[in-house]
Each structure stands twice: as C-alpha cells, then as structure tokens.
Design an enzyme around this catalytic site. Structure first.
Site, mmCIF file in Angstrom:
data_model
loop_
_atom_site.group_PDB
_atom_site.id
_atom_site.type_symbol
_atom_site.label_atom_id
_atom_site.label_comp_id
_atom_site.label_asym_id
_atom_site.label_seq_id
_atom_site.Cartn_x
_atom_site.Cartn_y
_atom_site.Cartn_z
ATOM 1 C CG ASN A 208 53.606 1.294 76.891
ATOM 2 O OD1 ASN A 208 54.291 1.967 77.649
ATOM 3 N ND2 ASN A 208 53.589 -0.022 76.911
ATOM 4 C CG ASP A 276 56.629 -2.162 81.506
ATOM 5 O OD1 ASP A 276 55.836 -3.103 81.685
ATOM 6 O OD2 ASP A 276 57.281 -2.007 80.457
ATOM 7 C CB ILE A 305 47.147 -6.903 84.371
ATOM 8 C CG1 ILE A 305 47.321 -5.468 84.895
ATOM 9 C CG2 ILE A 305 45.702 -7.358 84.493
ATOM 10 C CD1 ILE A 305 46.631 -4.406 84.059
ATOM 11 C CG PHE A 324 48.925 -9.472 72.411
ATOM 12 C CD1 PHE A 324 47.825 -10.076 72.986
ATOM 13 C CD2 PHE A 324 48.929 -9.222 71.058
ATOM 14 C CE1 PHE A 324 46.726 -10.428 72.216
ATOM 15 C CE2 PHE A 324 47.836 -9.569 70.275
ATOM 16 C CZ PHE A 324 46.734 -10.169 70.850
ATOM 17 C CE LYS A 338 57.215 -10.312 76.954
ATOM 18 N NZ LYS A 338 56.977 -9.060 76.242
#
Ligand code: C5P
Length: 401
Positions: A208, A276, A305, A324, A338
């Site tokens: 990422n 991911d 995680i 986050f 989320k």
C-alpha cells in the site's frame, strides 16, 4: 524536581558561557549533581577552574584524557546522566550534533548516548538565521533533541535579534519540565505504522502507499506523554522517533507476529497500512521474463491484525484498541461500520481522496469515531493530530474523560 538528578552539562564556546556558571550553581542548589564538560573554545570564555569549583567535581575536556578514560570512559560518562544539557550550544556544536560528527569530547559524548538532550543555543543573530543553522535545528528537532530559547535581545557583538542564550532560570524551568511526571508514565502502548511489503519474489513486492508519517507522529506524541512505546513498523519513508522501542517488520504476517508478542499494553493503535493480500506462491528466486508469458500469481488474504486484537477475550485484549480508516467517500458512515465490524473501540477516519493532499502530505483532517459518535477535528498538521489523539488516549486510559 531536580533533587538526585545527575546532569551532564556541556559548555561550548561563546560569550554566553559565563551564564553557565550561574546555571551550575542553580542546578546544585536544587539538589542536582552536575558533571561539567567543556569544549576547547569554551575555555577561552570561562576557566575550567571556575567551572569545577562551582560544580564541585573535575571538568572533562579532552577525548584523549587517559586518566578519565580509565576512570569511567566517555561512553559511560554520557550514559550515566539522567539528562545532558548543552549550554551554551554554539552554531558549530549544533552542526556537529545534526551531522553526527564526533571529533572532540563534547561531540563524541553526544553521539555515544541515548540519554535525552536539552540544548540552549547561543549565537549571533545572522548565524541563527542562516539556512544551514535552521536546517541543523530541524534535524535536531526530528532527532527529538529538546530546545530552550534562544531569546531576542542585544548581543555581545553589538547586533540585536534572536540568538541570546536563555537565562539560567529559564533553562532550569526547561530541565524541571523534562523531569516532571507525565500522564502516561508507566504505561506501555503499541503502535503499528507504515506499509507492509508482500513479496512476489526476492526483488518484487506488493504494498500500500504509506509514508508512515502519521503513525510515527502518534508514537512520538505518546512518548512525549511518558508512554513506553512499542513501535511495530513496516518499511516506512520517515525514520522512527528516537527513544521508542522499534520492531522493524516487512510483511503483514511479520507485523501480526510482532503485535501478538506485544499485547501487554494499555492501548494499541493500528495506524499501519497493511496489505490486504499476499502472494500465496511467492517465489524464492527471481521470476524471469519468459517471452511474453505472464507469471501466475495467486493471492491469499492476510490476517486482519486489528480485528484479531480487537476481538480477543478481555484477559488478552488491550483495554483500548484504535484502528484507522482511510476512506475516499462517505467517511463517517464507512468508519462507523468499520468500527463495528472490526470490534475496536475507536476509529480515526480520514478522507484520503487525492484532492485532499493528505496521503503523503504533512496535514490530516481526522474524524474520531467512538461509541458516542463522530467528532470532526479541524485540518491540522499530522503532529497536531497525533498530539490531540495522544491527549484523548491519556484521558481514556486514566479514566478522566
Ligand atoms: O480493513 P481496512 O484495511 O480498511 O482497515 C484499516 C484498519 O485496519 C487500520 O487500522 C489498519 O492498520 C488495520 N488493518 C490491520 N490488518 C489488516 C488490514 C488492516 O490491522 N490486514
């Protein structure tokens, strides 16, 4: 506040060195013991005899002073201190510190130590304003050196401006502030940061985009509040803050292992941009180009995680788990969903659409999503977002929110 503290005082060359005599007296009045070190230039301004008479111990001056070397050694000298104070800190010594030079006793001590350092710069205003000095200062701030002053005023050279060393009592206040109890003293926290790299073969990876700037700033802000920080970082662009316990990892699986080994904390903050997926059939040797034939990469999901830790039983789960959410639209709705999905306590959400300039930039606009709802913060520097989050974390851990 200073009683029983062992202060290594480095005096470098400058007319302000005369104020260091008063500084020694005032530190000792408050119960500190002072070990003085002088550069050669310093001894042109004040005599080693006056310094040692006021400190009540010998002055160290020479890197190659064999008696002192066998006595304690320069490494030991710097490490046995609770704090190193450099007053006055000349432009020359700042430049050496910023660049890691070690060609005399003072600069060698400063390079050989992990003891916190407080500097009180003193120099001519033009030297202070010079881009080279300002560059060096920026580096020292990044290296987590603490700075007091300088003050504006008349200079010994007849000019006026910024560059006068802080007065001894101002330096004493800065020293006392350093030793003052901090809200997160005695608390361990875990911060993940940076990207993860998932190997395709020994030379290629998927990842990422993440500079690691926000996670690093959070680790530094928590450390400023006294926390003992476990910093699990992937290959980030920015260096980890000095003084935190750094655990360098590459892949999501490595990060997962490092996190699981560091869960005895009051709070865990997952700021890393974890990939991911990883390549299930990563090759142990470099995949060669084969006349247009494409390699077959099969992906498999990485462990989540944050979700794993957030959903641990109460005996293993840190009391405060923060994730986050980098979103490009419907930020609050997505972050709220989320938070529920991952099972964490808080989500720090932000809009990372390219037009915001947040990704890879120096600012962030965060929304803190908690059980109570969404709290929109103003656009702030990543350092200020980190400081605000660290304050909220401290309030939560200490039960004062
Ligand atoms: O699921 P998503 O990647 O959007 O969630 C982001 C949050 O989850 C971040 O806090 C990130 O550090 C964490 N995360 C993680 N492990 C993963 C993926 C994301 O800890 N495999």
């Amino acid at each position: 506040m200073l009683a029983g503290k062992n202060i290594l005082l480095i005096i470098s060359g400058g007319i302000a060195a005369f104020k260091s005599l008063d500084l020694i007296r005032r530190m000792r009045e408050r119960g500190a013991s002072v070990t003085p070190v002088m550069t050669q230039a310093a001894s042109e301004f004040v005599t080693p005899l006056s310094v040692s008479a006021l400190a009540g111990v010998q002055v160290y001056q020479d890197l190659f002073d064999l008696t002192a070397e066998s006595d304690m050694g320069h490494i030991q000298l710097s490490r046995s201190a609770d704090l190193i104070v450099v007053a006055p800190a000349s432009a020359d010594l700042l430049a050496k510190m910023a660049n890691g030079l070690a060609n005399d006793l003072a600069s060698t001590l400063l390079l050989a130590t992990d003891t916190p350092v407080l500097i009180a710069p003193a120099m001519n205003v033009r030297m202070w304003d010079h881009p080279a000095t300002q560059r060096n200062l920026a580096q020292l701030v990044a290296d987590r050196v603490h700075i007091v002053g300088p003050n504006p005023g008349d200079m010994a050279c007849g000019e006026y401006g910024l560059g006068r060393m802080s007065e001894p009592l101002e330096i004493i206040d800065a020293i006392a502030a350093h030793f003052a109890p901090r809200p997160l003293d005695g608390h361990k926290v875990l911060v993940t940061s940076g990207p993860t790299h998932e190997p395709i073969d020994p030379v290629r990876y998927i990842a990422n985009r993440s500079s690691g700037a926000q996670g690093t700033a959070i680790a530094a802000a928590l450390q400023d509040l006294g926390a003992d920080v476990r910093f699990v970082t992937g290959p980030a662009d920015v260096p980890p803050p000095n003084g935190v316990h750094v655990i360098q990892v590459e892949s999501a699986q490595d990060m997962f292992d490092a996190v699981k080994a560091n869960l005895d904390v009051s709070c865990a903050i997952f700021a890393a941009a974890v990939a991911d997926w990883r390549v299930e059939n990563a090759s142990g040797s470099k995949i060669k180009k084969q006349n247009g034939a494409l390699p077959e990469l099969s992906l498999t999901e990485n462990p989540d995680i944050l979700a794993h830790v957030a959903q641990l039983g109460t005996d293993a789960r840190p009391p405060l788990v923060i994730g986050f959410a980098a979103e490009t639209d419907d930020v609050i709705e997505n972050a709220t969903a989320k938070r529920a999905r991952k099972g964490c306590d808080w989500i720090v959400a932000n809009d990372v659409s390219p037009e915001t300039g947040i990704m890879g930039g120096s600012e962030n606009q965060a929304i803190l999503v908690t059980e109570q709802g969404a709290d929109q913060w103003p656009r702030l520097s990543k350092g200020d977002v980190a400081a605000k989050l660290a304050e909220r974390i401290a309030d939560q851990i200490l039960g004062t929110s």
